[in-house]
Write a protein that holds these residues in place. Structure first.
Motif, PDB file in Angstrom:
ATOM      1  N   TYR A  51       0.689  -1.111  -0.120  1.00 52.40           N
ATOM      2  CA  TYR A  51       0.318  -0.155  -0.166  1.00 52.40           C
ATOM      3  C   TYR A  51       1.259   1.307   0.253  1.00 52.40           C
ATOM      4  O   TYR A  51       0.621   2.232  -0.599  1.00 52.40           O
ATOM      5  CB  TYR A  51      -0.893  -0.192   0.897  1.00 52.40           C
ATOM      6  CG  TYR A  51      -2.080  -0.528   1.178  1.00 52.40           C
ATOM      7  CD1 TYR A  51      -3.456  -0.671   0.435  1.00 52.40           C
ATOM      8  CD2 TYR A  51      -2.248  -2.265   1.486  1.00 52.40           C
ATOM      9  CE1 TYR A  51      -4.193  -1.602   0.278  1.00 52.40           C
ATOM     10  CE2 TYR A  51      -3.412  -2.966   1.891  1.00 52.40           C
ATOM     11  CZ  TYR A  51      -4.354  -3.100   0.877  1.00 52.40           C
ATOM     12  OH  TYR A  51      -4.711  -3.804   1.524  1.00 52.40           O
ATOM     13  N   GLU A  69      -5.307   7.753   1.055  1.00 54.36           N
ATOM     14  CA  GLU A  69      -6.268   6.230   1.292  1.00 54.36           C
ATOM     15  C   GLU A  69      -5.062   4.789   2.070  1.00 54.36           C
ATOM     16  O   GLU A  69      -5.176   4.309   2.753  1.00 54.36           O
ATOM     17  CB  GLU A  69      -6.645   5.508   0.460  1.00 54.36           C
ATOM     18  CG  GLU A  69      -8.515   6.149   0.602  1.00 54.36           C
ATOM     19  CD  GLU A  69      -9.536   6.546  -0.750  1.00 54.36           C
ATOM     20  OE1 GLU A  69     -10.852   7.067  -0.617  1.00 54.36           O
ATOM     21  OE2 GLU A  69      -9.028   5.396  -1.751  1.00 54.36           O
ATOM     22  N   ASP A  70      -4.023   5.600   0.315  1.00 51.71           N
ATOM     23  CA  ASP A  70      -3.187   3.669   0.816  1.00 51.71           C
ATOM     24  C   ASP A  70      -2.060   3.988   2.394  1.00 51.71           C
ATOM     25  O   ASP A  70      -2.005   3.205   2.642  1.00 51.71           O
ATOM     26  CB  ASP A  70      -2.703   4.083  -0.228  1.00 51.71           C
ATOM     27  CG  ASP A  70      -3.080   2.740  -1.623  1.00 51.71           C
ATOM     28  OD1 ASP A  70      -4.003   2.435  -1.008  1.00 51.71           O
ATOM     29  OD2 ASP A  70      -2.081   2.839  -2.995  1.00 51.71           O
ATOM     30  N   LYS A  73      -4.457   3.537   4.893  1.00 48.91           N
ATOM     31  CA  LYS A  73      -4.567   1.783   5.231  1.00 48.91           C
ATOM     32  C   LYS A  73      -3.140   1.036   5.187  1.00 48.91           C
ATOM     33  O   LYS A  73      -3.020  -0.159   6.123  1.00 48.91           O
ATOM     34  CB  LYS A  73      -4.943   0.655   4.083  1.00 48.91           C
ATOM     35  CG  LYS A  73      -5.129  -0.236   3.385  1.00 48.91           C
ATOM     36  CD  LYS A  73      -6.071  -1.075   4.321  1.00 48.91           C
ATOM     37  CE  LYS A  73      -6.657  -2.463   4.290  1.00 48.91           C
ATOM     38  NZ  LYS A  73      -7.581  -2.513   5.368  1.00 48.91           N
ATOM     39  N   GLU A  76      -3.061   1.632   9.423  1.00 50.25           N
ATOM     40  CA  GLU A  76      -3.974   0.247  10.010  1.00 50.25           C
ATOM     41  C   GLU A  76      -3.143  -1.371   9.672  1.00 50.25           C
ATOM     42  O   GLU A  76      -3.121  -1.895  10.617  1.00 50.25           O
ATOM     43  CB  GLU A  76      -5.157   0.419   9.333  1.00 50.25           C
ATOM     44  CG  GLU A  76      -6.251  -0.900   9.435  1.00 50.25           C
ATOM     45  CD  GLU A  76      -7.457  -0.829   8.694  1.00 50.25           C
ATOM     46  OE1 GLU A  76      -7.997  -2.130   8.249  1.00 50.25           O
ATOM     47  OE2 GLU A  76      -8.109   0.379   7.945  1.00 50.25           O
TER      48      GLU A  76
END
Length: 108
Positions: A51, A69-70, A73, A76
């Motif tokens: 990612y 967003e990457d 992620k 996360e």
């Protein structure tokens, strides 16, 4: 539940796709590298580094929302991924005109 052999094969296929993404990225073929990294993610969606790599290519194409967003992620999956935090912060500083829907998740 997937068999260990299938999972191992998928991870190996993912690594080959990451190598292809790296090769394409080095040639400044950012759309090609995004596609390769996306395919790698389909094979192994728990590799934070993939990612992270795709986020850099997305940044080069102006896909700010996808880039952020990457990074989210990657963080996360691996909350100790310091490079992802640092690059996310740098991007948010650089993109003062980022649309709110792209920033909301990153600022929480």
């Amino acid at each position: 539940m997937e068999s260990p052999e299938k999972t191992k094969q998928q991870k190996q296929e993912s690594l080959l796709l990451i190598e292809e993404g790296d090769r394409l990225q080095s040639l400044n073929d950012f759309l090609g590298s995004i596609n390769a990294y996306s395919s790698a993610i389909e094979k192994d969606p728990f590799n934070a580094y993939t990612y992270y790599k795709r986020s850099w290519s997305r940044a080069q194409t102006g896909d700010i929302k996808g880039e952020l967003e990457d990074w989210e992620k990657a963080i996360e999956i691996n909350p100790a991924f310091e490079e992802a935090y640092a690059d996310r912060v740098a991007a948010l500083r650089n993109y003062k005109g980022v649309p709110e829907d792209a920033k909301i998740k990153s600022e929480t």
